[in-house]
Write a protein that holds these residues in place. Structure first.
Motif, PDB file in Angstrom:
ATOM      1  N   ALA A 152       0.818  -1.217   0.000  1.00 58.88           N
ATOM      2  CA  ALA A 152       0.000   0.000   0.000  1.00 58.88           C
ATOM      3  C   ALA A 152       0.852   1.269   0.000  1.00 58.88           C
ATOM      4  O   ALA A 152       0.345   2.349  -0.258  1.00 58.88           O
ATOM      5  CB  ALA A 152      -0.943   0.012   1.206  1.00 58.88           C
ATOM      6  N   GLY A 153       2.133   1.143   0.323  1.00 54.07           N
ATOM      7  CA  GLY A 153       3.017   2.304   0.339  1.00 54.07           C
ATOM      8  C   GLY A 153       3.367   2.784   1.733  1.00 54.07           C
ATOM      9  O   GLY A 153       3.898   3.886   1.895  1.00 54.07           O
ATOM     10  N   LYS A 154       3.102   1.983   2.740  1.00 53.37           N
ATOM     11  CA  LYS A 154       3.339   2.404   4.125  1.00 53.37           C
ATOM     12  C   LYS A 154       4.794   2.782   4.382  1.00 53.37           C
ATOM     13  O   LYS A 154       5.067   3.815   4.967  1.00 53.37           O
ATOM     14  CB  LYS A 154       2.884   1.303   5.092  1.00 53.37           C
ATOM     15  N   SER A 155       5.714   1.954   3.921  1.00 57.51           N
ATOM     16  CA  SER A 155       7.139   2.225   4.153  1.00 57.51           C
ATOM     17  C   SER A 155       7.621   3.413   3.332  1.00 57.51           C
ATOM     18  O   SER A 155       8.306   4.300   3.850  1.00 57.51           O
ATOM     19  CB  SER A 155       7.974   0.988   3.824  1.00 57.51           C
ATOM     20  N   LEU A 174      -3.947   3.249   4.615  1.00 59.27           N
ATOM     21  CA  LEU A 174      -3.585   3.467   3.212  1.00 59.27           C
ATOM     22  C   LEU A 174      -4.104   2.323   2.351  1.00 59.27           C
ATOM     23  O   LEU A 174      -3.852   1.151   2.656  1.00 59.27           O
ATOM     24  CB  LEU A 174      -2.067   3.526   3.044  1.00 59.27           C
ATOM     25  N   VAL A 175      -4.818   2.649   1.304  1.00 54.86           N
ATOM     26  CA  VAL A 175      -5.233   1.692   0.273  1.00 54.86           C
ATOM     27  C   VAL A 175      -5.240   2.432  -1.062  1.00 54.86           C
ATOM     28  O   VAL A 175      -5.383   3.657  -1.089  1.00 54.86           O
ATOM     29  CB  VAL A 175      -6.609   1.051   0.540  1.00 54.86           C
ATOM     30  N   PRO A 176      -5.080   1.712  -2.155  1.00 49.51           N
ATOM     31  CA  PRO A 176      -5.082   2.407  -3.435  1.00 49.51           C
ATOM     32  C   PRO A 176      -6.410   3.066  -3.786  1.00 49.51           C
ATOM     33  O   PRO A 176      -6.433   4.170  -4.323  1.00 49.51           O
ATOM     34  CB  PRO A 176      -4.750   1.294  -4.439  1.00 49.51           C
ATOM     35  N   SER A 177      -7.527   2.392  -3.499  1.00 49.87           N
ATOM     36  CA  SER A 177      -8.808   2.833  -4.034  1.00 49.87           C
ATOM     37  C   SER A 177      -9.947   2.509  -3.071  1.00 49.87           C
ATOM     38  O   SER A 177      -9.852   1.540  -2.301  1.00 49.87           O
ATOM     39  CB  SER A 177      -9.052   2.105  -5.367  1.00 49.87           C
ATOM     40  N   PRO A 178     -11.043   3.261  -3.134  1.00 48.01           N
ATOM     41  CA  PRO A 178     -12.214   2.884  -2.347  1.00 48.01           C
ATOM     42  C   PRO A 178     -12.871   1.596  -2.862  1.00 48.01           C
ATOM     43  O   PRO A 178     -13.644   0.958  -2.146  1.00 48.01           O
ATOM     44  CB  PRO A 178     -13.163   4.080  -2.480  1.00 48.01           C
ATOM     45  N   ASP A 179     -12.534   1.198  -4.078  1.00 43.98           N
ATOM     46  CA  ASP A 179     -13.053  -0.037  -4.668  1.00 43.98           C
ATOM     47  C   ASP A 179     -12.124  -1.189  -4.281  1.00 43.98           C
ATOM     48  O   ASP A 179     -10.971  -1.228  -4.733  1.00 43.98           O
ATOM     49  CB  ASP A 179     -13.124   0.111  -6.189  1.00 43.98           C
ATOM     50  N   PRO A 180     -12.600  -2.135  -3.459  1.00 41.73           N
ATOM     51  CA  PRO A 180     -11.720  -3.232  -3.024  1.00 41.73           C
ATOM     52  C   PRO A 180     -11.108  -4.029  -4.179  1.00 41.73           C
ATOM     53  O   PRO A 180      -9.930  -4.383  -4.122  1.00 41.73           O
ATOM     54  CB  PRO A 180     -12.637  -4.111  -2.173  1.00 41.73           C
ATOM     55  N   ALA A 181     -11.878  -4.296  -5.224  1.00 37.96           N
ATOM     56  CA  ALA A 181     -11.335  -5.062  -6.351  1.00 37.96           C
ATOM     57  C   ALA A 181     -10.195  -4.296  -7.029  1.00 37.96           C
ATOM     58  O   ALA A 181      -9.174  -4.885  -7.408  1.00 37.96           O
ATOM     59  CB  ALA A 181     -12.437  -5.387  -7.360  1.00 37.96           C
TER      60      ALA A 181
END
Length: 191
Positions: free
Chosen positions: A9-12, A114-121
């Motif tokens: 997700a980009g945490k680091s 952190l997640v890329p998108s509100p859409d889980p898929a």
């Protein structure tokens, strides 16, 4: 600030950028967790032995107490740091371990999911692509889709003060967004 979310997700990456902007130390739990896990009897060798004996999913369940302990110790030992918590450190099958992590993070006002998108898929697709590119692995192990599991796991979102979506945004833009969000969260707390 503590960053949570699924693998890749980009945490680091974002944690290091945010820490630099804030003039704070950066701690990635993946770099320090084994010393804390050892305090409760877990080593990397033990985890790998259990993986071989019972499979990855069962070994991950067995390792949950050590992961929860590592979160509590990391937060307590690094109160001024920007911390990246790997996906497994906010994903538990045992409610007691999830509650231990909730309690450890409760005093921290700027836990960010952190997640890329509100859409889980879409998030799963982006994270899988990133994982394959950066680690050469799709994270489908023994028939378990770990990336999809981490995206679907509700704990990271539950413990966070806010969720930030990163798909299509550069790391620098995301880091700036996190710094601004942190200022807003701390201002709300002070009000």
């Amino acid at each position: 600030m503590i960053l949570v979310g699924p693998l890749a997700a980009g945490k680091s990456t974002l944690g290091a950028l945010v820490a630099e902007r804030l003039g704070r130390p950066f701690v990635d739990i993946d770099d320090i967790a084994w010393s804390y896990c050892a305090e409760v009897g877990w080593t990397l060798d033990r985890l790998l032995e259990r993986d071989e004996a019972v499979g990855w999913a069962a070994a991950e369940r067995e390792w949950e107490p050590a992961r929860a302990h590592a979160v509590a110790r990391t937060v307590a030992d690094h109160p001024e740091a920007v911390i990246a918590l790997g996906a497994g450190y906010t994903s538990f099958t045992t409610p007691d371990h999830a509650e231990q992590v909730r309690q450890a993070l409760a005093p921290v006002p700027d836990v960010i999911h952190l997640v890329p998108s509100p859409d889980p898929a879409r998030s799963v697709a982006v994270l899988r692509e990133r994982a394959i590119a950066s680690r050469g692995k799709d994270w489908i192990i023994d028939g378990h889709d770990w990336i999809a599991r981490w995206v679907a796991d509700p704990l990271a979102a539950e413990i966070a003060a806010a969720t930030v979506f990163t798909d299509g945004i550069s790391p620098d833009q995301s880091a700036e967004q996190l710094v601004q969000l942190r200022e807003c969260l701390l201002a709300e707390l002070a009000a």
